[in-house]
Design an enzyme around this catalytic site. Structure first.
Site, PDB file in Angstrom:
ATOM      1  N   ASP A  22       0.870  -1.168   0.000  1.00 23.97           N
ATOM      2  CA  ASP A  22       0.000   0.000   0.000  1.00 23.97           C
ATOM      3  C   ASP A  22       0.915   1.228   0.000  1.00 23.97           C
ATOM      4  OD1 ASP A  22      -2.116   1.755   0.059  1.00 23.97           O
ATOM      5  OD2 ASP A  22      -3.210   0.691   1.633  1.00 23.97           O
TER       6      ASP A  22
HETATM    7  C1  BGC Z   1      -5.126   3.109  -0.090  1.00 30.93           C
HETATM    8  C2  BGC Z   1      -5.178   2.077  -1.211  1.00 30.93           C
HETATM    9  C3  BGC Z   1      -4.992   2.763  -2.538  1.00 30.93           C
HETATM   10  C4  BGC Z   1      -3.695   3.533  -2.528  1.00 30.93           C
HETATM   11  C5  BGC Z   1      -3.391   4.226  -3.839  1.00 30.93           C
HETATM   12  C6  BGC Z   1      -3.920   4.026  -0.211  1.00 30.93           C
HETATM   13  O1  BGC Z   1      -4.053   5.086   0.658  1.00 30.93           O
HETATM   14  O2  BGC Z   1      -5.121   2.458   1.149  1.00 30.93           O
HETATM   15  O3  BGC Z   1      -6.389   1.385  -1.155  1.00 30.93           O
HETATM   16  O4  BGC Z   1      -5.041   1.818  -3.571  1.00 30.93           O
HETATM   17  O5  BGC Z   1      -3.761   4.503  -1.507  1.00 30.93           O
HETATM   18  O6  BGC Z   1      -4.178   5.321  -4.027  1.00 30.93           O
END
Ligand code: BGC
Length: 738
Positions: free
Chosen positions: A271
């Protein structure tokens, strides 16, 4: 795409999973060989370049947006020399995300994950995924950061609207089908957030602690089922720690469970801002995403140094990680058929997909005196509240979608924390007021925004009917502190209901809310976040063009006191918000050992607690009857029964089969469900075969599932608390590999 080692798991599983055919195996072997040849030609520098990427948005002064990147969530350069394409990544399950309009385009918004889960319909999940995947490809992205499947362990979690409810079978099946739909566009889908990321409060620091058996039987089972069905190209590991170790460097989760036990051959991406070390590579992480959000370039400069230091473990893992990424590009078809920006999108057709999901996902919670569907004789109707004149509410954060042209309304929520500037409630331009007017052309329909209770009451007192729209905006990175409707909405409902006995409440919420006003109103609809055509879908249900068929994919508690954790752990700490990514802060525990695998309805059943509305609950404008139950034993349970529509309207029912007792364990589990569409007077026999893992228990002594011999009791019911037919059968002892 096929992960060959799954073949064993698939054979062990039951009819729920499609068999792997010989042709798929040949294709997998070919992808493997081709990837090996490509990676074999790469320099170490080229391999390393595949293992980390940036967030191509103009917020990071010192990282220029790479040429060829599309504003979105992620970009990982390819290896041009060898024709290996760059990874172009966008969020998320509910549609191609809006990224604050930075791309200058919009997309079709699906209703929330909970709305989709409320349909209990794998086919709709696949159709929704295929639609979002098609828009992803048309915009030139080749990776969709979708597949959110974290179980709802806390109804206050700010991201519940992105997920698929509290049950591993329901969530796993629907996530798997949605991923299949996405990847049918020859692009890659993720599944996320692996694992146990059940609250947003302190998500970058907290440790969710859980025992092995409880974990395997709950959240991990949802992931496992979804991965088998959907075969996502990538798994996104979570922000939080699990049993004190960060999920993105957790060898138990990544190396043991995912890659060894489940034979997963895709790659693990982090993540954004979830990496904390270069050693994470050795523990199973393959790629650092959005590296500007981490404290250090762990998989950039630091990994290059580690490899140069001559540690063979790093060299081996770099090869493996690069191989996983390239093979997945090949096996999903995206390598040979690169998406190009500027593809044509049939927004009208896609809006109809969103509308179908909304129509099937709205849950009718209460309908006294058969007030609904509304009589077309109503002459004076007042519609009140929550921007119903312009549109329907949506959820916030990285999954935020907005239509081409942007949101119909933006309401600033704000706040002191780092999320404050990003905290805006966006409404999709699908006006319930306009749709209601279209349904009742001969009625006078008035509107009150609801900020002044006296004004709403004044209009309600003179109307035949009052329809109040109330909303609970939720967002990524922040949990809601309690389950009330914010602002003056509860008082508004009470006051309007006093003024007009025909008051209908339409909830637009991220998840469960409490309803202190419930006794005072005759009718309640849970419309969730209803997407691009939510207003029309809600009006269709109010006026009976569509017979409601949604069933709650999550328990609605009577109060937070009934929850395993009445107070959200860490809620009293200063909010960390987005800037917290990559920061080091003291960890704090979120104790999942309290409920273990008894998530949601299972917790309520174990505690003999009465929820406000149980899991699986939802009313219809017709009646269904169940009969002729047969429960067959053997290696697993096969349950068949007859469902009849005994009313005078066509409708969709969702009969559910629950296990209530297995040898030595009395514990409720959903083991089967099926949406059944029936004309008035029609009946159909439904036959369901249980996945043996749902009957068995996780055995920590001899890791794997153990199904003990003995009698298994089940009921067929309309929800988790309402048995209609009871039966039992004897099942043979068996074991299933992890
Ligand atoms: C989120 C993810 C997301 C990623 C990219 C993160 O803050 O937890 O679900 O895919 O950002 O935007």
């Amino acid at each position: 795409m096929t992960f060959r080692p799954f073949a064993h798991a698939l054979l062990a599983a039951t009819a729920l999973v499609a068999p792997i055919d010989a042709q798929a195996q040949v294709q997998a072997a070919a992808a493997d060989a081709r990837a090996a040849a490509l990676v074999g030609q790469m320099t170490m520098e080229e391999k390393l370049s595949l293992l980390h990427g940036t967030m191509p948005l103009p917020f990071f002064g010192d990282t220029p947006i790479p040429e060829g990147a599309i504003p979105g969530a992620g970009y990982v350069p390819g290896v041009e020399r060898l024709g290996v394409p760059a990874l172009k990544e966008t969020d998320a399950s509910l549609g191609v995300s809006w990224v604050a309009g930075l791309r200058g385009d919009g997309a079709t918004a699906l209703p929330s994950g909970l709305a989709l889960a409320a349909t209990f319909d794998p086919e709709l999940a696949r159709e929704g995924g295929a639609m979002v995947g098609a828009e992803t490809r048309a915009k030139g992205f080749n990776v969709l950061l979708a597949g959110g499947v974290n179980l709802v362990r806390d109804p206050r979690n700010g991201r519940n609207f992105e997920y698929l409810g509290e049950d591993p079978l329901l969530a796993g099946v629907l996530a798997g089908e949605s991923i299949r739909g996405i990847q049918s566009n020859r692009i890659i889908s993720t599944i996320k957030h692996f694992a146990f990321n059940g609250n947003e409060t302190g998500r970058n620091f907290h440790s969710t602690n859980i025992g092995e058996a409880a974990g395997r039987e709950s959240d991990l089972l949802a992931f496992q089922l979804a991965i088998e069905r959907g075969q996502p190209g990538s798994v996104m590991c979570a922000y939080n720690r699990v049993n004190d170790v960060y999920a993105c460097e957790n060898p138990t989760l990544l190396s043991d469970v995912l890659k060894r036990d489940w034979g997963y051959e895709g790659w693990v991406m982090s993540d954004w801002g979830a990496v904390h070390s270069t050693e994470a590579l050795l523990n199973g992480l393959d790629q650092q995403s959005g590296e500007q959000l981490d404290r250090e370039p762990y998989f950039g400069r630091l990994l290059t140094e580690a490899v140069a230091g001559g540690d063979a473990r790093y060299v081996t893992r770099v090869d493996d990680a690069a191989h996983r990424i390239v093979r997945t590009m090949i096996s999903t078809g995206m390598f040979d058929d690169q998406p190009q920006p500027g593809g044509v999108i049939d927004f009208d057709a896609h809006a109809q997909v969103a509308r179908r999901v909304a129509e099937r996902g709205v849950v009718l919670l209460k309908n006294e005196r058969d007030l609904l569907p509304l009589a077309r004789t109503a002459r004076n109707i007042v519609v009140i509240g929550d921007q119903a004149d312009v549109g329907v509410l949506s959820g916030g954060g990285s999954s935020q979608v907005a239509a081409p042209g942007g949101p119909a309304a933006t309401v600033r929520i704000g706040g002191e924390n780092a999320m404050g500037p990003f905290s805006n409630a966006l409404y999709h331009g699908s006006s319930p007021l306009a749709a209601i007017k279209a349904e009742a052309p001969n009625a006078t329909v008035r509107f009150a925004h609801g900020r002044y209770v006296s004004e709403a009451v004044g209009l309600a007192a003179k109307a035949d009917l009052a329809i109040i729209f109330v909303g609970q905006w939720t967002t990524e990175a922040v949990d809601v502190p309690d389950l009330s409707l914010p602002g003056n909405q509860e008082a508004l409902i009470e006051a309007v209901a006093r003024a007009n006995p025909n008051t209908i409440v339409v909830l637009q919420t991220g998840g469960p809310v409490v309803m202190p006003w419930l006794e005072r109103v005759p009718a309640v609809l849970e419309a969730w976040y209803s997407g691009a055509k939510g207003g029309e879908a809600i009006a269709d249900i109010l006026f009976g063009d569509v017979n409601p068929s949604g069933r709650l994919p999550v328990t609605f508690p009577a109060s937070v006191d009934q929850l395993p954790r009445p107070v959200i752990p860490g809620i009293d700490q200063p909010s960390a918000g987005l800037v917290a990514m990559g920061q080091a802060r003291p960890s704090f525990p979120v104790d999942y050992t309290i409920e273990g695998s008894d998530v949601g309805y299972r917790w309520f059943e174990a505690k003999a607690a009465r929820p406000l509305f149980p899991f699986g609950f939802g009313l219809s404008y017709t009646d269904f009857a169940y009969s002729d139950l047969k429960v067959e034993g053997g290696d697993t349970l096969t349950i068949s029964f007859k469902v009849a529509n005994t009313g005078d309207r066509a409708g969709v029912d969702v009969p559910q089969v629950y296990l209530t007792e297995s040898p030595g364990r009395s514990q409720q589990r959903l083991i089967g469900f099926e949406p059944v569409s029936l004309a008035p007077g029609e009946s159909r026999t439904v036959s369901l075969t249980a996945d043996r893992r749902l009957l068995g228990n996780w055995d920590t002594q001899r890791p794997g599932w153990s199904v003990p011999v003995g009698d298994y009791k089940v009921f067929v019911g309309t929800d988790a608390t309402s048995p209609r037919l009871n039966g039992e059968a004897r099942v043979r002892a068996s074991r299933i590999r992890p």
